[in-house]
Design an enzyme around this catalytic site. Structure first.
Site, PDB file in Angstrom:
ATOM      1  N   GLY A 148      -7.137  -1.475  -3.169  1.00  0.00           N
ATOM      2  CA  GLY A 148      -7.642  -0.119  -3.298  1.00  0.00           C
ATOM      3  C   GLY A 148      -6.497   0.867  -3.435  1.00  0.00           C
ATOM      4  N   GLY A 149      -6.113   1.486  -2.326  1.00  0.00           N
ATOM      5  CA  GLY A 149      -5.115   2.553  -2.315  1.00  0.00           C
ATOM      6  C   GLY A 149      -3.852   2.251  -3.105  1.00  0.00           C
TER       7      GLY A 149
ATOM      8  N   GLY B 277      -8.663   0.455   3.733  1.00  0.00           N
ATOM      9  CA  GLY B 277      -8.278   1.862   3.775  1.00  0.00           C
ATOM     10  C   GLY B 277      -7.763   2.316   5.125  1.00  0.00           C
TER      11      GLY B 277
ATOM     12  N   GLU C 156     -18.172  -1.021   0.812  1.00  0.00           N
ATOM     13  CA  GLU C 156     -18.578   0.392   0.750  1.00  0.00           C
ATOM     14  C   GLU C 156     -19.980   0.510   0.146  1.00  0.00           C
ATOM     15  OE1 GLU C 156     -14.996   1.674  -1.192  1.00  0.00           O
ATOM     16  OE2 GLU C 156     -13.915   1.249   0.660  1.00  0.00           O
TER      17      GLU C 156
ATOM     18  N   ASN D 108      -8.992  -1.866  -7.517  1.00  0.00           N
ATOM     19  CA  ASN D 108     -10.275  -1.177  -7.401  1.00  0.00           C
ATOM     20  C   ASN D 108      -9.967   0.298  -7.184  1.00  0.00           C
ATOM     21  OD1 ASN D 108     -12.754  -0.148  -6.744  1.00  0.00           O
ATOM     22  ND2 ASN D 108     -13.025  -1.349  -4.871  1.00  0.00           N
ATOM     23  N   TRP D 109     -10.130   1.077  -8.228  1.00  0.00           N
ATOM     24  CA  TRP D 109      -9.750   2.488  -8.155  1.00  0.00           C
ATOM     25  C   TRP D 109     -10.782   3.326  -7.395  1.00  0.00           C
ATOM     26  CZ3 TRP D 109      -7.622   3.607 -13.839  1.00  0.00           C
ATOM     27  CH2 TRP D 109      -6.514   2.780 -14.060  1.00  0.00           C
ATOM     28  N   LYS D 110     -11.907   2.732  -7.064  1.00  0.00           N
ATOM     29  CA  LYS D 110     -12.965   3.416  -6.301  1.00  0.00           C
ATOM     30  C   LYS D 110     -13.284   4.772  -6.944  1.00  0.00           C
ATOM     31  CE  LYS D 110     -11.640   0.794  -2.249  1.00  0.00           C
ATOM     32  NZ  LYS D 110     -11.540   0.707  -0.796  1.00  0.00           N
TER      33      LYS D 110
ATOM     34  N   HIS E  72     -19.300  -4.864  -2.721  1.00  0.00           N
ATOM     35  CA  HIS E  72     -18.193  -4.259  -1.974  1.00  0.00           C
ATOM     36  C   HIS E  72     -18.723  -3.682  -0.659  1.00  0.00           C
ATOM     37  CE1 HIS E  72     -14.921  -1.612  -0.830  1.00  0.00           C
ATOM     38  NE2 HIS E  72     -14.153  -2.356  -1.598  1.00  0.00           N
TER      39      HIS E  72
ATOM     40  N   SER F  92      -5.953  -3.047   2.734  1.00  0.00           N
ATOM     41  CA  SER F  92      -4.593  -2.551   3.003  1.00  0.00           C
ATOM     42  C   SER F  92      -3.504  -3.494   2.498  1.00  0.00           C
ATOM     43  CB  SER F  92      -4.402  -2.257   4.496  1.00  0.00           C
ATOM     44  OG  SER F  92      -5.328  -1.258   4.920  1.00  0.00           O
TER      45      SER F  92
ATOM     46  N   GLU G 154     -12.769  -9.300   2.143  1.00  0.00           N
ATOM     47  CA  GLU G 154     -12.288  -7.978   2.549  1.00  0.00           C
ATOM     48  C   GLU G 154     -12.815  -7.650   3.942  1.00  0.00           C
ATOM     49  OE1 GLU G 154     -11.176  -5.529  -1.218  1.00  0.00           O
ATOM     50  OE2 GLU G 154     -13.209  -5.039  -0.617  1.00  0.00           O
TER      51      GLU G 154
HETATM   52  P1  13P Z   1      -7.491  -0.637   0.407  1.00  0.00           P
HETATM   53  O1  13P Z   1      -6.475  -1.483  -0.359  1.00  0.00           O
HETATM   54  O2  13P Z   1      -7.331   0.826   0.122  1.00  0.00           O
HETATM   55  O3  13P Z   1      -7.511  -0.981   1.851  1.00  0.00           O
HETATM   56  O4  13P Z   1      -8.927  -1.025  -0.178  1.00  0.00           O
HETATM   57  C1  13P Z   1      -9.264  -2.355  -0.276  1.00  0.00           C
HETATM   58  C2  13P Z   1     -10.535  -2.466  -1.038  1.00  0.00           C
HETATM   59  O5  13P Z   1     -11.581  -2.092  -0.558  1.00  0.00           O
HETATM   60  C3  13P Z   1     -10.473  -3.011  -2.394  1.00  0.00           C
HETATM   61  O6  13P Z   1     -11.740  -3.251  -2.901  1.00  0.00           O
END
Ligand code: 13P
Length: 253
Positions: free
Chosen positions: A237-238, A176, A100, A9-11, A98, A216, A170
């Protein structure tokens, strides 16, 4: 055996050119690798980069996902995109609910339900995100919170449709933050989710649904998390923004 699924997920990261570069590097790295056939690999760039990235991953083991979608077909919905638009650029998966979206942009359980139904009706695969905040975990209501989110998303969904879904657990406190859930914490909630799916539908159906862990996840902790009986992959994500880290997680799967 459930096939593991690793999704990046590149957000809200990377311009179109940067997204193209990352996708090109990833495709080159997994090309011809036997492990790339035994894991489902997905990347979810921003909407504006979908078309470019689609051209790059076409014909490779890497599949395309979107980070959200609207449940209406078209019309006066400023800022939104439809399933038709996603399908037209070659999207296969859609992340829904998600945390967020839920916490920053007011996404509701009801919307997630509508989007899930719409995405499935259009032949796309939803990745339905659920998870508790730190306060909810500390308050001992993780299962209650996740249960409410799950029941809402699956409300009214047929067994056939439910079987096509992917879930991402999640925990919000792990996203994050660099603080991942322990293997045992993840497994406990994944097991609960599978048991709940068994209650809503039946045990065979629950056994077939893939449940990703997200929060994470990185090459160093991916193998331990995915060695758990009910952890079927990751939503990353990251660590999905760097080819080496994402590859490390794919290999761990
Ligand atoms: P991180 O891997 O950066 O913690 O993000 C997880 C996430 O929200 C994937 O959708």
């Amino acid at each position: 055996m459930r096939k593991k699924i690793i999704a990046g997920n590149w957000k809200m990261n990377k311009t179109v050119d940067e997204s193209a570069k990352l996708a090109t590097d990833l495709v080159a790295a997994v090309k011809g690798q036997p492990y790339a056939e035994s894991v489902d690999i997905v990347v979810c760039p921003t909407y504006v980069a979908l078309d470019r990235v689609a051209g790059i991953v076409k014909g490779s083991p890497v599949k395309l996902g979107a980070q959200d979608v609207h449940f209406e077909n078209q019309g006066a919905f400023t800022g939104k995109v439809s399933t038709d638009m996603l399908k037209a650029v070659g999207v296969t998966y859609v992340i829904l609910g998600h945390s967020e979206q839920r916490t920053l942009f007011g996404e509701t359980d009801e919307n997630v339900r509508k989007k899930t139904a719409k995405v499935l009706a259009e032949g796309l695969i939803p990745i339905i995100c659920v998870g508790e905040t730190l306060a909810e975990r500390d308050g001992g209501i993780t299962e209650k919170v996740v249960g409410i989110q799950l029941r809402a998303a699956y409300q009214g969904l047929s067994k056939d449709d439910a079987a096509k879904t992917v879930i991402a657990y999640e925990p919000v406190w792990a996203i994050g933050t660099g603080r991942n859930a322990t293997d045992e914490q993840a497994q406990a909630v994944h097991k609960f989710i599978r048991r709940l799916l068994g209650e809503i539908y039946d045990a065979p159906l629950a056994q077939g649904i893939r449940i990703q862990y997200g929060g994470s996840m990185k090459p160093e902790n991916a193998a331990g998390l995915m060695a758990q009986g009910d952890v079927d992959g990751g939503l990353i994500g990251g660590a999905s923004l760097k080819v080496d880290a994402f590859l490390g997680i794919i290999k761990a799967a």
